[in-house]
Design a protein around this motif. Structure first.
Motif, short mmCIF file in Angstrom:
data_model
loop_
_atom_site.label_atom_id
_atom_site.label_comp_id
_atom_site.label_asym_id
_atom_site.label_seq_id
_atom_site.Cartn_x
_atom_site.Cartn_y
_atom_site.Cartn_z
N LYS A 245 0.73 -1.26 0.22
CA LYS A 245 -0.37 0.03 -0.04
C LYS A 245 1.28 0.90 0.54
O LYS A 245 1.71 1.78 0.37
CB LYS A 245 -0.85 0.41 1.14
CG LYS A 245 -1.71 -0.67 1.10
CD LYS A 245 -3.22 -0.77 0.56
CE LYS A 245 -4.55 -1.69 0.03
NZ LYS A 245 -5.06 -1.31 -0.67
N TRP A 246 0.33 2.50 -0.85
CA TRP A 246 1.54 3.59 -0.53
C TRP A 246 -0.25 4.69 -0.21
O TRP A 246 -0.92 4.65 -1.17
CB TRP A 246 1.67 3.30 -2.10
CG TRP A 246 2.01 3.18 -3.00
CD1 TRP A 246 1.79 1.87 -3.71
CD2 TRP A 246 1.23 3.48 -4.25
NE1 TRP A 246 1.16 1.46 -4.56
CE2 TRP A 246 1.33 2.60 -5.28
CE3 TRP A 246 1.02 4.89 -4.81
CZ2 TRP A 246 0.41 3.38 -6.40
CZ3 TRP A 246 0.55 5.47 -6.14
CH2 TRP A 246 -0.31 4.47 -6.49
N TYR A 264 -8.95 -2.28 -3.75
CA TYR A 264 -8.48 -2.03 -2.93
C TYR A 264 -7.62 -3.21 -2.71
O TYR A 264 -5.90 -2.62 -2.70
CB TYR A 264 -9.58 -2.33 -1.34
CG TYR A 264 -8.65 -2.38 -0.11
CD1 TYR A 264 -8.47 -1.12 0.30
CD2 TYR A 264 -7.91 -3.15 0.20
CE1 TYR A 264 -7.51 -0.73 1.36
CE2 TYR A 264 -7.64 -3.30 1.18
CZ TYR A 264 -7.21 -1.85 1.88
OH TYR A 264 -6.28 -2.26 2.96
N THR A 270 -5.31 3.30 -0.84
CA THR A 270 -5.33 3.86 0.28
C THR A 270 -6.41 5.02 0.59
O THR A 270 -7.00 4.58 1.64
CB THR A 270 -4.13 4.02 1.02
OG1 THR A 270 -3.18 5.47 0.08
CG2 THR A 270 -2.61 3.16 1.70
N SER A 271 -7.51 5.68 -0.27
CA SER A 271 -8.43 6.19 0.14
C SER A 271 -9.04 6.29 -0.90
O SER A 271 -8.46 6.25 -2.31
CB SER A 271 -8.15 7.66 0.38
OG SER A 271 -7.19 7.46 -0.05
N PHE A 311 -12.46 0.67 2.23
CA PHE A 311 -11.51 1.41 2.96
C PHE A 311 -10.70 1.42 4.71
O PHE A 311 -10.06 2.28 4.87
CB PHE A 311 -11.68 2.69 2.06
CG PHE A 311 -11.22 1.67 0.40
CD1 PHE A 311 -9.67 2.46 -0.47
CD2 PHE A 311 -12.03 1.35 -0.44
CE1 PHE A 311 -9.23 2.25 -1.46
CE2 PHE A 311 -12.01 1.42 -1.96
CZ PHE A 311 -10.82 1.07 -2.27
N ARG A 315 -11.30 7.06 4.94
CA ARG A 315 -10.34 6.88 4.20
C ARG A 315 -11.17 7.29 2.94
O ARG A 315 -11.09 6.71 2.03
CB ARG A 315 -9.67 5.21 4.31
CG ARG A 315 -9.01 5.02 5.00
CD ARG A 315 -7.68 6.28 5.54
NE ARG A 315 -6.95 5.80 4.62
CZ ARG A 315 -6.24 7.50 4.66
NH1 ARG A 315 -6.09 8.27 4.98
NH2 ARG A 315 -4.86 7.25 3.55
#
Ligand code: SF4
Length: 417
Positions: A245-246, A264, A270-271, A311, A315
Motif C-alpha cells: 500500500k502507498w 482495494y 489507500t483512499s 477502505f 479513508r
C-alpha cells in the motif's frame, strides 16, 4: 481572464471580507481570505509576472480572447503553507478578482490597493523537465500541486455523449464538443511507470497521488471499464514502491461493493473518493442528469457507505461543488435553505464514516451554468464551518485530502488550525 456579466455594484450588495472576518472571530482571517480568493479568483499584474521564473516555477499558458498567449503562475501558496488552487485561466468571475502584485519587494495578494497576504508561486517538480523513453514529456503524464500529484488515466466522459447529460457546472463538453478521447484511449502505462520512478526521487516532496477522470459506464457491468483502467494504472505506479500500500486516492464514478473490493485488493490504493456533487436529490437530478440516470443518489450514497467498509473510516470522502445548489432557476431560493439541506445530508454521510469536503464552484465559461453568480462569502464561511464541525463530531480526520495534499477543500483545510 474573462468576466461574466459584471456587476460593478457587487461590493455594496454583500458583506465585505473585513466584515466577515469580524463576524467569525473563531476562524483565522487567513482561512477566510483563502475562501474568498477561491471564490473570486486572482489576476496577476505585470510586476507580479516579472517574478515568474520558468526554470523554477510551474507555469500555466492560456489563450486570451484576442488569441494572444499569456503565461502565468500555476497557482499560489499562502504564508501558512496552505495552497490556493486558483488559476488566472479559470478566473471567470462576476466579482473583481484579487490582484497578485509586488509591494515592497514581496509578492502579495491585494484587493483595492490593500495588501492582505504574502504569497509564493508553486515550484515545479524536478521531473517536469524530463521525458520518458517514448519521448513523452513527463509533465504531460502526471500533473503536480506542491506536494500531491495527479493523473488522469483517460480523457473521456460518457455523459458528454449526450450533451444534455453532462454536469451543468462542467466545462468540458457543454458546447457539444465531446470530452476528448475515446473510452479505450488510455494513458500509456510505460510512461506512467517511468514518470513515477522520477517523481519519487525528489526528497521530501511526494505525499500522495490522486487518479481521476470522467465517467466511463461501459463494461460487463456498469463502470467496469472505468474500474479496470484505475486498476491497471495503479498497478503500474505501484511497481515503484516496496510496500503493497502507498499514499494514493482514486476519485471515480461510484463503484459497487464488489468493484471497490477488487480495487482495494488488486492495487496499493489507500483512499477513495466519489463525489455526490449536489446534496439535494432533486437538484442532483437537475444539475447532474447523466449521473442521476446511471446511479440515483440513494444508490450513490449506499456505494459510499460500502466504500467505508472496504477502505475504512476516514479513508473515504465525498464532496459537493458548493454553490451550484443555488444556481438559477431550479436551485434553492435562499442561502439559508441551501445550508439546511447541505448539513442534513452531511450529517447522514458523516454518521456512516464518510468524510465531507467541498470545492468552491468556479463558473466556467464553457459550462451550461456560464454567467451564473456564486453565493456570498458569508455562505461559504458558514458552509465551511458547518462541514468542519460535522467531520469533528463524527471523529473524521481530513488527512486523506489535507491542505498539503489538495488545498481545494476549505473545511478540511481548517484541520491545520
Ligand atoms: S462526470 Fe460530470 S463533471 Fe466529470 S467530466 Fe463528466 S460531465 Fe464533467
Amino acid at each position: 481572464m474573462a468576466q461574466l456579466e459584471f456587476d460593478s455594484e457587487w461590493r455594496k450588495k454583500e458583506e465585505s471580507l473585513e466584515e466577515i472576518i469580524k463576524k467569525y472571530p473563531e476562524l483565522p482571517p487567513i482561512a477566510i481570505l483563502e475562501i474568498d480568493a477561491h471564490r473570486r479568483g486572482v489576476f496577476y499584474t505585470d510586476k507580479a509576472l516579472e517574478r515568474l521564473d520558468e526554470s523554477v516555477h510551474q507555469v500555466t499558458e492560456y489563450t486570451l480572447r484576442d488569441k494572444t498567449q499569456r503565461k502565468v503562475p500555476a497557482s499560489l501558496t499562502l504564508r501558512d503553507g496552505s495552497h490556493l488552487v486558483v488559476g488566472e485561466d479559470f478566473t471567470k468571475t462576476s466579482r473583481d478578482p484579487y490582484l497578485v502584485d509586488v509591494v515592497d519587494g514581496k509578492i502579495v495578494l491585494t484587493d483595492q490597493g490593500k495588501v492582505y497576504e504574502e504569497v509564493s508561486y508553486w515550484e515545479k517538480p524536478a521531473f517536469f523537465d524530463k521525458v520518458t523513453s517514448r519521448g513523452t514529456p513527463m509533465k504531460k503524464v502526471i500533473a503536480a500541486r506542491p506536494q500531491r500529484y495527479s493523473i488522469q488515466p483517460s480523457m473521456f466522459c460518457h455523459f458528454w455523449e449526450c450533451a444534455k447529460d453532462g454536469c451543468k457546472y462542467c466545462s468540458y463538453g457543454s458546447k457539444g464538443v465531446k470530452y476528448h478521447g475515446r473510452p479505450d484511449d488510455l494513458i500509456n502505462l510505460q510512461d506512467v511507470e517511468e514518470t513515477m520512478r522520477e517523481l519519487v526521487k525528489e526528497p521530501g516532496r511526494f505525499v500522495g497521488v490522486i487518479l481521476t477522470g470522467g465517467s466511463i459506464l461501459t463494461g460487463p457491468k456498469l463502470c467496469e471499464d472505468e474500474l479496470q483502467i484505475y486498476i491497471e494504472v495503479l498497478q503500474a505506479m505501484g511497481t515503484v514502491f516496496k510496500t503493497k500500500k502507498w499514499p494514493s486516492q482514486v476519485n471515480s464514478t461510484a463503484l459497487d461493493k464488489e468493484q471497490l473490493q477488487r480495487l482495494y485488493d488488486q492495487t496499493g490504493l489507500t483512499s477513495y473518493t466519489t463525489d455526490l456533487e449536489v446534496f439535494d436529490d432533486e437538484l442532483y437530478k437537475w444539475v447532474c442528469p447523466g449521473k442521476a440516470k446511471a446511479i440515483p443518489q440513494a444508490e450513490w450514497k449506499k456505494r459510499l457507505f460500502d466504500a467505508v467498509d472496504v477502505f475504512g473510516k476516514g479513508r473515504v470522502d465525498t464532496g459537493l461543488v458548493s454553490g451550484v445548489e443555488l444556481a438559477k432557476p431550479n436551485g434553492f431560493k435562499s442561502e439559508e435553505e441551501a445550508l439546511k439541506k447541505d448539513f442534513e445530508t452531511a450529517e447522514e454521510m458523516a454518521s456512516h464514516g464518510v468524510l465531507l469536503k467541498h470545492d468552491i464552484w468556479h463558473v466556467g465559461d464553457n459550462s451550461i451554468f456560464r454567467g451564473q453568480l456564486t453565493p456570498s462569502l458569508d455562505y461559504y464561511v458558514r458552509l465551511t464551518k458547518g462541514l468542519y464541525e460535522i467531520n469533528q463530531k463524527y471523529g473524521l480526520s481530513g488527512d486523506m485530502d489535507s491542505y498539503r495534499k489538495c488545498g481545494m477543500h476549505p473545511n478540511i483545510n481548517l484541520d491545520r488550525i
